[in-house]
Scaffold this active site. Structure first.
Site, PDB file in Angstrom:
ATOM      1  N   TYR A 116       0.901  -1.286  -0.057  1.00 13.98           N
ATOM      2  CA  TYR A 116       0.175  -0.074  -0.017  1.00 13.98           C
ATOM      3  C   TYR A 116       0.945   1.110  -0.098  1.00 13.98           C
ATOM      4  CZ  TYR A 116      -3.502   3.298   1.546  1.00 13.98           C
ATOM      5  OH  TYR A 116      -4.326   4.401   1.414  1.00 13.98           O
ATOM      6  N   LYS A 175       1.010   4.163  -3.140  1.00 11.48           N
ATOM      7  CA  LYS A 175       0.855   5.491  -2.700  1.00 11.48           C
ATOM      8  C   LYS A 175       2.227   6.532  -3.043  1.00 11.48           C
ATOM      9  CE  LYS A 175      -3.522   4.890  -2.044  1.00 11.48           C
ATOM     10  NZ  LYS A 175      -4.515   5.360  -2.866  1.00 11.48           N
TER      11      LYS A 175
END
Length: 252
Positions: free
Chosen positions: A151, A155
């Site tokens: 994750y 990002k």
């Protein structure tokens, strides 16, 4: 409030959570809104709640054919605001315990999806000489967050994509920016706290308290605040290539 009347905004991941909150804020500011995602029932519910000037279309943002079909269905619509919000949280685990499939699943939606939507809708903005793209990243892309490697990496990739893309399309009059929320109150963070508690052997309350203690305001941000931030960014015509933190002081 910013007046977006006459403009059409496309919001991915618009069936719930941040996407629905962003769509609501844009609609309240006067924009026509297209909410996009994979869950038709949730999308229809958001569009019905917003009422006039809102519509729902299904699309898998990670699938080039699905994105091309979406672009074709909106060929007669001048999408001048694109909010790439669709994202998946991925596993909560040490990197050595993460499968290739789980890693790819995160990047397919969070990064590939952003790329595909930009590729599909930027040409028309460039031709018109105006448009805004807001890519939703996360403060988790800019600070350590153990057991969330896919994750966080995805990002940061979105932030890098945004800064470079801004220089590619800025001369044509199109602004590209990133909004990086901190932890947002809601089901996703509740899931993360539960998984972290299971991993560490502590309680959910302890996992949440440890997380929000890193923020200057000692709290998470709300979905409504994220929606309002998107509208505020559209009211800043000089904003381009920026990464705006909305983290209650998580990043300071």
């Amino acid at each position: 409030m910013t007046d977006l009347a006459g403009r059409t905004a496309l919001v991915t991941g618009g069936g719930s959570g941040l996407g629905a909150a962003i769509a609501t804020a844009l609609h309240a500011a006067g924009a026509d809104v297209v909410v996009v995602g994979r869950d038709e029932a949730k999308l229809d519910a958001v569009a019905a709640r917003l009422g006039r000037r809102a519509r729902a279309l299904t699309c898998d943002v990670s699938d080039p054919a699905s994105v091309e079909e979406l672009r074709s269905r909106l060929a007669d619509t001048a999408v001048s605001i694109l909010v790439n919000n669709a994202g998946v949280p991925g596993p909560v685990a040490a990197l050595t315990d993460i499968s290739v499939e789980d890693w790819d699943a995160v990047f397919d939606v969070n990064v590939r999806g952003t790329f595909l939507l930009c590729r599909a809708f930027l040409p028309a903005m460039i031709e018109r000489g105006a448009g805004d793209v807001i890519n939703v990243a996360s403060v988790s892309g800019k600070r350590p967050l153990a057991h969330r490697t896919p994750y966080c990496a995805s990002k940061m990739a979105v932030i890098g994509l945004t800064s470079t893309l801004a220089f590619e399309v800025g001369p044509a009059g199109v602004s590209v920016n990133t909004l990086s929320p901190g932890p947002v109150e809601g089901p996703r963070m509740a899931r993360n706290f539960r998984l972290e508690a299971e991993r560490s052997g502590g309680s959910v309350a302890e996992a949440e308290a440890a997380f929000v203690s890193r923020a200057a305001l000692g709290r998470m941000v709300t979905e409504e605040e994220v929606g309002r931030a998107v509208v505020a960014m559209l009211d800043m015509p000089g904003l381009c290539g920026a990464d705006v933190d909305l983290s209650a002081g998580m990043i300071a």
